[in-house]
Design an enzyme around this catalytic site. Sequence first.
Site, PDB file in Angstrom:
ATOM      1  N   GLY A 720      -4.701   2.557   2.641  1.00  0.00           N
ATOM      2  CA  GLY A 720      -3.232   2.859   2.830  1.00  0.00           C
ATOM      3  C   GLY A 720      -3.269   3.007   4.333  1.00  0.00           C
ATOM      4  N   GLY A 722      -1.170   5.471   7.560  1.00  0.00           N
ATOM      5  CA  GLY A 722      -0.558   6.707   7.836  1.00  0.00           C
ATOM      6  C   GLY A 722       0.383   6.373   9.064  1.00  0.00           C
ATOM      7  CB  SER A 723       1.745   9.290  11.387  1.00  0.00           C
ATOM      8  OG  SER A 723       2.307   9.791  10.277  1.00  0.00           O
ATOM      9  CG  PHE A 724      -1.018   8.951  14.564  1.00  0.00           C
ATOM     10  CD1 PHE A 724      -0.268   8.778  15.842  1.00  0.00           C
ATOM     11  CD2 PHE A 724      -0.833  10.173  14.130  1.00  0.00           C
ATOM     12  CE1 PHE A 724       0.518   9.761  16.340  1.00  0.00           C
ATOM     13  CE2 PHE A 724       0.116  11.061  14.540  1.00  0.00           C
ATOM     14  CZ  PHE A 724       0.611  10.713  15.742  1.00  0.00           C
ATOM     15  N   GLY A 725      -2.460   5.136  12.169  1.00  0.00           N
ATOM     16  CA  GLY A 725      -3.353   4.196  11.721  1.00  0.00           C
ATOM     17  C   GLY A 725      -3.392   3.652  10.048  1.00  0.00           C
ATOM     18  CB  VAL A 727      -7.338   4.678   5.382  1.00  0.00           C
ATOM     19  CG1 VAL A 727      -8.787   5.333   4.887  1.00  0.00           C
ATOM     20  CG2 VAL A 727      -6.934   5.891   6.277  1.00  0.00           C
ATOM     21  CG  ASP A 846       1.522  15.543   7.878  1.00  0.00           C
ATOM     22  OD1 ASP A 846       2.507  15.469   7.423  1.00  0.00           O
ATOM     23  OD2 ASP A 846       0.859  14.329   8.159  1.00  0.00           O
TER      24      ASP A 846
END
Length: 1024
Positions: A720, A722-725, A727, A846
């Site tokens: 997936g 996310g906001s900063f990278g 996975v 978050d």
Amino acid sequence: MHSVSLFIAKHQVDMGFPSVLMLQFVISLGFIASKSLFLAVDSSTLSIETDKEALISFKSLIESPNPLSTWDQTLSPCNWTRVTCNKLGQRVVGLDLASLGLKGSITPHIGNLSFLRSLQLQNNQLTGTFPRQLGNLFRLAVLNASFNTIQGPIPPTISRCVELRTLNLMQNEVSGRIPEEISHLTKLQILNLAGNNLSGPIPPSIANISSLTNLNLGTNTLSGPIPGDLSRLRNLKYLDLTINNLTGTVPPSIYNMSSLVYLALASNDLWGNLPSDVGVTLPNLLGFNFCFNKFTGTIPGSLHNLTNIQIIRMAHNLLHGTVPPGLGNLPDLRMYNIGFNRIVSSGDNGLNFLSLLTNSTRLNFLAIDGNLLDGIIPESIGNLSKVLGKLYMGGNRIRGSIPASIGHLNGLALLNLSYNSISGEIPHEVGQLEELLKLGLAGNKISGKIPNSIGDLKKLIEIDLSGNELVGSIPTSFGNFQDLLSLDLSSNKLNGSIPREILNLPSLSTHLNLSKNFLNGPLPQQIGILASVVSIDLSDNRLSGPIPDSIGKCKSLEELFMADNLFSGRIPNTFVEVKGLQTLDISNNNLSGSIPSDLQKLQALQVLNLSFNNLEGEVPIGGVFSNLSKVHLEGNPNLCFSLACKKIHGHIKRLILVFIIIIIAAILALSLAISLIFYLRKRQAKIKTSSESFKRPHQMVSYDDLRLATGNFNQENLLGRGSFGSVYKGNLREGSPIAVKVLDVERTGSWKSFLAECAALRSVRHRNLVKLITSCSSIDFKNMEFLALVYEFMSNGSLEDWIRGKRRHTNGDGLNIVERLNVAIDVACVVNYLHHENGAQVVHCDLKPSNILLDEDMTAKVGDFGLAKLLISRTRDQSSISSTRGVKGSVGYIPPEYGLGEKPSTAGDVYSYGITLLELFTGKTPTDEIFTGGSSLKEWVKMAFPASIEQVLDQDLLPNKGSLCHEGKSISPEAQHDCLIALLGVGLSCTVDSPNGRISMSDALCKLKSSRDTLLKFDLLLRK
């Protein structure tokens, strides 16, 4: 005449009716003859005196200072400035009082100027209403009262002006509807009521004025549709209905008005976009203007049948459909503007209609921007008019590359292709557009290097190439620009150093934006040459070295962004010379030393971000520092406030004393240790310790280790984003499954997220936290910075996947009520631990289903601490220097107070948890499309709570499906129903708007555990 009438009235009884009529006729003739004789003797003297009295009355109503003070009453009005008389000097025929700054009202005596043919009152500050006596000016040819603040209705007596040629009341504030009396002006040729506050519909009766040639009702608040009756005005050449609230479709009959020369139904500033040789009063100008009125329907095909058309403007409406055929029939076309509608096209040939405009050799303005046009720019675009000055094609779905033929349009002053999907390189031929003033190619997929030929465009005043994939260095040829006001090259992949040439542009006054690139090296001292620039953004690059002192010479600077670089050294004291500086962001660098105290003197400074540097010493207390909501200092552990600094100094002295004592104790301990070693050797004792008694630290991992573990970060292993990278799933060499979170170092805040997550997880341990195994800060094979966090692998994915149905049990079932309740309790346990049971209080910031992961035993664990905050309470002995201002979290889960500037708090986490709890049991995300307007997930649940919760529950949880079997035990529908009411109640208690009104996480956890106990115990009682 009045006395004659009385005489007849007294004697009409004695005289017969015929005799009375005869007498009246004779007397009238005599009166007329005598009056004519009298006028023949002294008519000029009396007439000019009457005009003088009217003008003096007009002057008397003008406020001081009075520009008409030069009107000398001892002289004839014919000798006054701005007054024109006929050739014999007998009557005033013209009055030009335009642009004198007159304040006051229009005198009713204006009606006595019975020979007046031209009245010019525009560009003043006249107030009041139009006097009824204007109707006496039956010879008036021109009345212009534009650009005043006149109010009230148009006086009905204007209908007396039977010889009126021009009535211009443009740009006043006349209110009310268009009077029906206008239709009485049967000889009216020009009617101009523009620029007022007229409202209501357009009266169809205007169509009765058959002599009308010019009708201007623009810049009002007229509403409703355009009356089809207007098509009966067979002599009408000029029709302007711009800037109104007109709606509906344009009547087809309007396009049958063969006499029509100019039709304007828009609201934009038409004249600002017209060719320079077109005047606003030219009667032979033909045009269409459809901008701010919300007209619907399609562009009529008959529009292109008007072969004499010069200007077509249909921008800013709700028109849809395709561009109709016939564009090739418009040889005199100067402007074609259909921008900001819903016009569509498709396929590679979707823009081929532009080729038809090659017949329009006078085309000066072409705008198709802001539509849904799809296609490739045809090579034939270079065959358009040689006088084409402005070309707007941005905000569409245009694909392909920019054709080299664009260079043939050497008359272009503006080229805007921004915000499309254009790819390929910028053609070298763009440098042939020698007249170009503005170049906009932002927001595309353009690659390659910036051609040096752009530097040949010496007239450029604005360049925007941002948001593309441009590489290489910034051309030094940009130093050729002499008039450049704005330069934006942000969000590309440019590298190399900042050329001194682009800083040697004193004309730059709007902004210089080089952010989000890979620029490196020092910032040249030439930055000080930009004395007129208002905004500079150099953030998110790899610039290094000190911030040059010459920055203080940028006297006009209001915004300076230099965050996320590698700047070192001290903060220059010269910042104090930039008096108008409002925003200064130099965060995430390697700056050291103390904060210059002179920064307190910047009175305009509203935002100061010095976070994540190596600053030390005392924080100033004046100026912007007096309000810590405007200052960001976190990530500078050696900063302190006044009282704390004094205590630190005292503490240091104590530490020195303690250090001396420790050294002495260490020497003694060392002596003791040596003696012990000799003793042990003599005994030759062997102490065996099994390997299981010691825990070996996890080996450090390198970039190569993680690359191999994830199959070179193969997309098949992507779990997936996310906001900063992103996975990835992976396996270390010993076979341990891991989840690798690779941070996007190009994204602003990635380093901050990396540090926050490490700091948060370093201080906490809990069974319901995703375990952080190790981290990696390295360089990848492209010699780029590489940041990654390595976690334990959670085999059952995220809670979001289970709620959305992307994951289910092997039998096809989703999560039942007990499983969901267990997840809710797991999450509440760890959040309660973070808030109340851990030494350092942590706020996650978050919480949401995508950040809640499930292991192979379906135990829920919370992850992603990239936005987490360690809260440090203020006490008398300790002050926090961490600013936690700013909206943090994900849309839909953010508590309302964060949007108002409140700091992250435990109550904020409770709100996010409450939304997650409601989502867990309803299956609806807070951003679901059903929540529009003022509705939301919590309001939706609240309306159904508690009587109608079946309407909002996830379909898998409906109790009417029967009893639930859990671990061999049956749970009845009644028990499920009561439990669900309690659970939704907890969610609603967590999502109260006021932070003080929400329950704490410990209370929520208690209620959830009680609900689970009740659910299972209730079932036991039923079985007994």
